[in-house]
Design an enzyme around this catalytic site. Sequence first.
Site, PDB file in Angstrom:
ATOM      1  N   ASP A 175      -3.378   1.875  10.221  1.00  0.00           N
ATOM      2  CA  ASP A 175      -4.485   2.821  10.338  1.00  0.00           C
ATOM      3  C   ASP A 175      -4.921   2.911  11.778  1.00  0.00           C
ATOM      4  O   ASP A 175      -5.248   3.976  12.267  1.00  0.00           O
ATOM      5  CB  ASP A 175      -5.629   2.389   9.422  1.00  0.00           C
ATOM      6  CG  ASP A 175      -5.314   2.796   8.002  1.00  0.00           C
ATOM      7  OD1 ASP A 175      -5.580   3.945   7.639  1.00  0.00           O
ATOM      8  OD2 ASP A 175      -4.713   1.995   7.276  1.00  0.00           O
ATOM      9  N   CYS A 224       0.817  -1.205   0.000  1.00  0.00           N
ATOM     10  CA  CYS A 224       0.000   0.000   0.000  1.00  0.00           C
ATOM     11  C   CYS A 224       0.861   1.269   0.000  1.00  0.00           C
ATOM     12  O   CYS A 224       1.984   1.258  -0.480  1.00  0.00           O
ATOM     13  CB  CYS A 224      -0.990  -0.017   1.165  1.00  0.00           C
ATOM     14  SG  CYS A 224      -2.322   1.194   0.987  1.00  0.00           S
TER      15      CYS A 224
HETATM   16  C1  RUB Z   1      -3.694   3.461   3.456  1.00  0.00           C
HETATM   17  C2  RUB Z   1      -3.034   2.489   4.389  1.00  0.00           C
HETATM   18  C3  RUB Z   1      -1.744   2.949   5.022  1.00  0.00           C
HETATM   19  C4  RUB Z   1      -2.060   3.534   6.388  1.00  0.00           C
HETATM   20  C5  RUB Z   1      -0.846   4.201   7.008  1.00  0.00           C
HETATM   21  O1  RUB Z   1      -5.046   3.107   3.213  1.00  0.00           O
HETATM   22  O2  RUB Z   1      -3.520   1.428   4.695  1.00  0.00           O
HETATM   23  O3  RUB Z   1      -0.873   1.872   5.190  1.00  0.00           O
HETATM   24  O4  RUB Z   1      -3.095   4.479   6.289  1.00  0.00           O
HETATM   25  O5  RUB Z   1      -0.528   5.400   6.319  1.00  0.00           O
HETATM   26  P1  RUB Z   1      -6.042   4.133   2.451  1.00  0.00           P
HETATM   27  P2  RUB Z   1       0.444   6.475   6.972  1.00  0.00           P
HETATM   28  O6  RUB Z   1      -5.363   4.443   1.149  1.00  0.00           O
HETATM   29  O7  RUB Z   1      -7.301   3.369   2.292  1.00  0.00           O
HETATM   30  O8  RUB Z   1      -6.190   5.354   3.312  1.00  0.00           O
HETATM   31  O9  RUB Z   1       1.669   5.742   7.366  1.00  0.00           O
HETATM   32  O10 RUB Z   1       0.674   7.465   5.871  1.00  0.00           O
HETATM   33  O11 RUB Z   1      -0.271   7.077   8.136  1.00  0.00           O
END
Ligand code: RUB
Length: 312
Positions: free
Chosen positions: A204, A133
């Site tokens: 998240d 992701c």
């Molecule tokens: C994004 C996702 C990321 C986390 C962490 O999912 O799963 O791994 O949000 O992101 P979506 P960060 O695209 O559905 O929001 O490390 O930038 O907080």
Amino acid sequence: MEQLKKDAERIRSLEIQGATNVCLSACDFLNSFAQRIQATNKKEILKQLYKAKDVLIDTRPTEPAMKNGLKYILKKLEFEADSISLSDIPSKVQQYKEEYHKILLNSKKKIAKIGANRIPFEDPEGFTVMTHCHSTIVSAILIEAKKQGREFKVINTETQPKLQGRKTTKELLEENIEVIHIVDSAMRWAVNHFEVDLILIGADSITSEGTVLNKIGSRLLALVAHEEHVPFYVASPLLKYNPETSFGLLEKIEMRNPNEIWGDPPEGVHVINPAFETVSRRYIDGIITEAGIFAPSYIHIYFERLYPELVG
Ligand code: RUB
């Protein structure tokens, strides 16, 4: 409230994506709303701010960093409400929003430095990191490691259905990091084929039991790591912890619009689109946070130590 709803829609529609970006933007949107409110008394203004908070939280149910941020701003404001005047409220919201942004961005910098230490300067056999992701925190670690002169390559999944993995790939390429981009279903094959040394994902949400919620596919990757004996780490500010889970709340898995998967499916087909899944602490070697690296089940202790005002 109309403008706030439009802003919130940018989060709901994934135009703004990833827990950290969602949190920073939601705090910005609350602040802009506070600057626009026309109210004749403090009670009314607070009521409107709490309503705005609910509208923002409703956009993405599995985002405690956003919840903690909005709570931080409003708790501080309520605490001071009696001693300030009505006209001071917008500037106070701005001040607390900036404080929270600073806390989150400083955490990110610390995590980048701590996480980078897990990547060697050189490895005669070549060092390979894998991610899934788009996590701005994981990218920060990889970019910091590259800046420090550490040598490695990255395997990255495209991440269906919204292809956030492409963001990661582009971001890393810009920093001259070698990236191999694969389809999600090749994750087991890739871990084995490239003899991955370290898996890093973002988060998240983190529960009081140390369960991590992250993009669908994260647990699959954790199970592969377990099968292939590859260290599996989660990079996350403590602010992704949801303190309500220690009082029994069960985190929700956000279900997204099935159209993201198939816009025009044949009649009778039931398409479902879970955005996240849980990764049990059993499969996580450690969480990389601003307070250091520790086992996931210690999350509540560290959160309470650093952010006592956000517990309860
Ligand atoms: C994004 C996702 C990321 C986390 C962490 O999912 O799963 O791994 O949000 O992101 P979506 P960060 O695209 O559905 O929001 O490390 O930038 O907080």
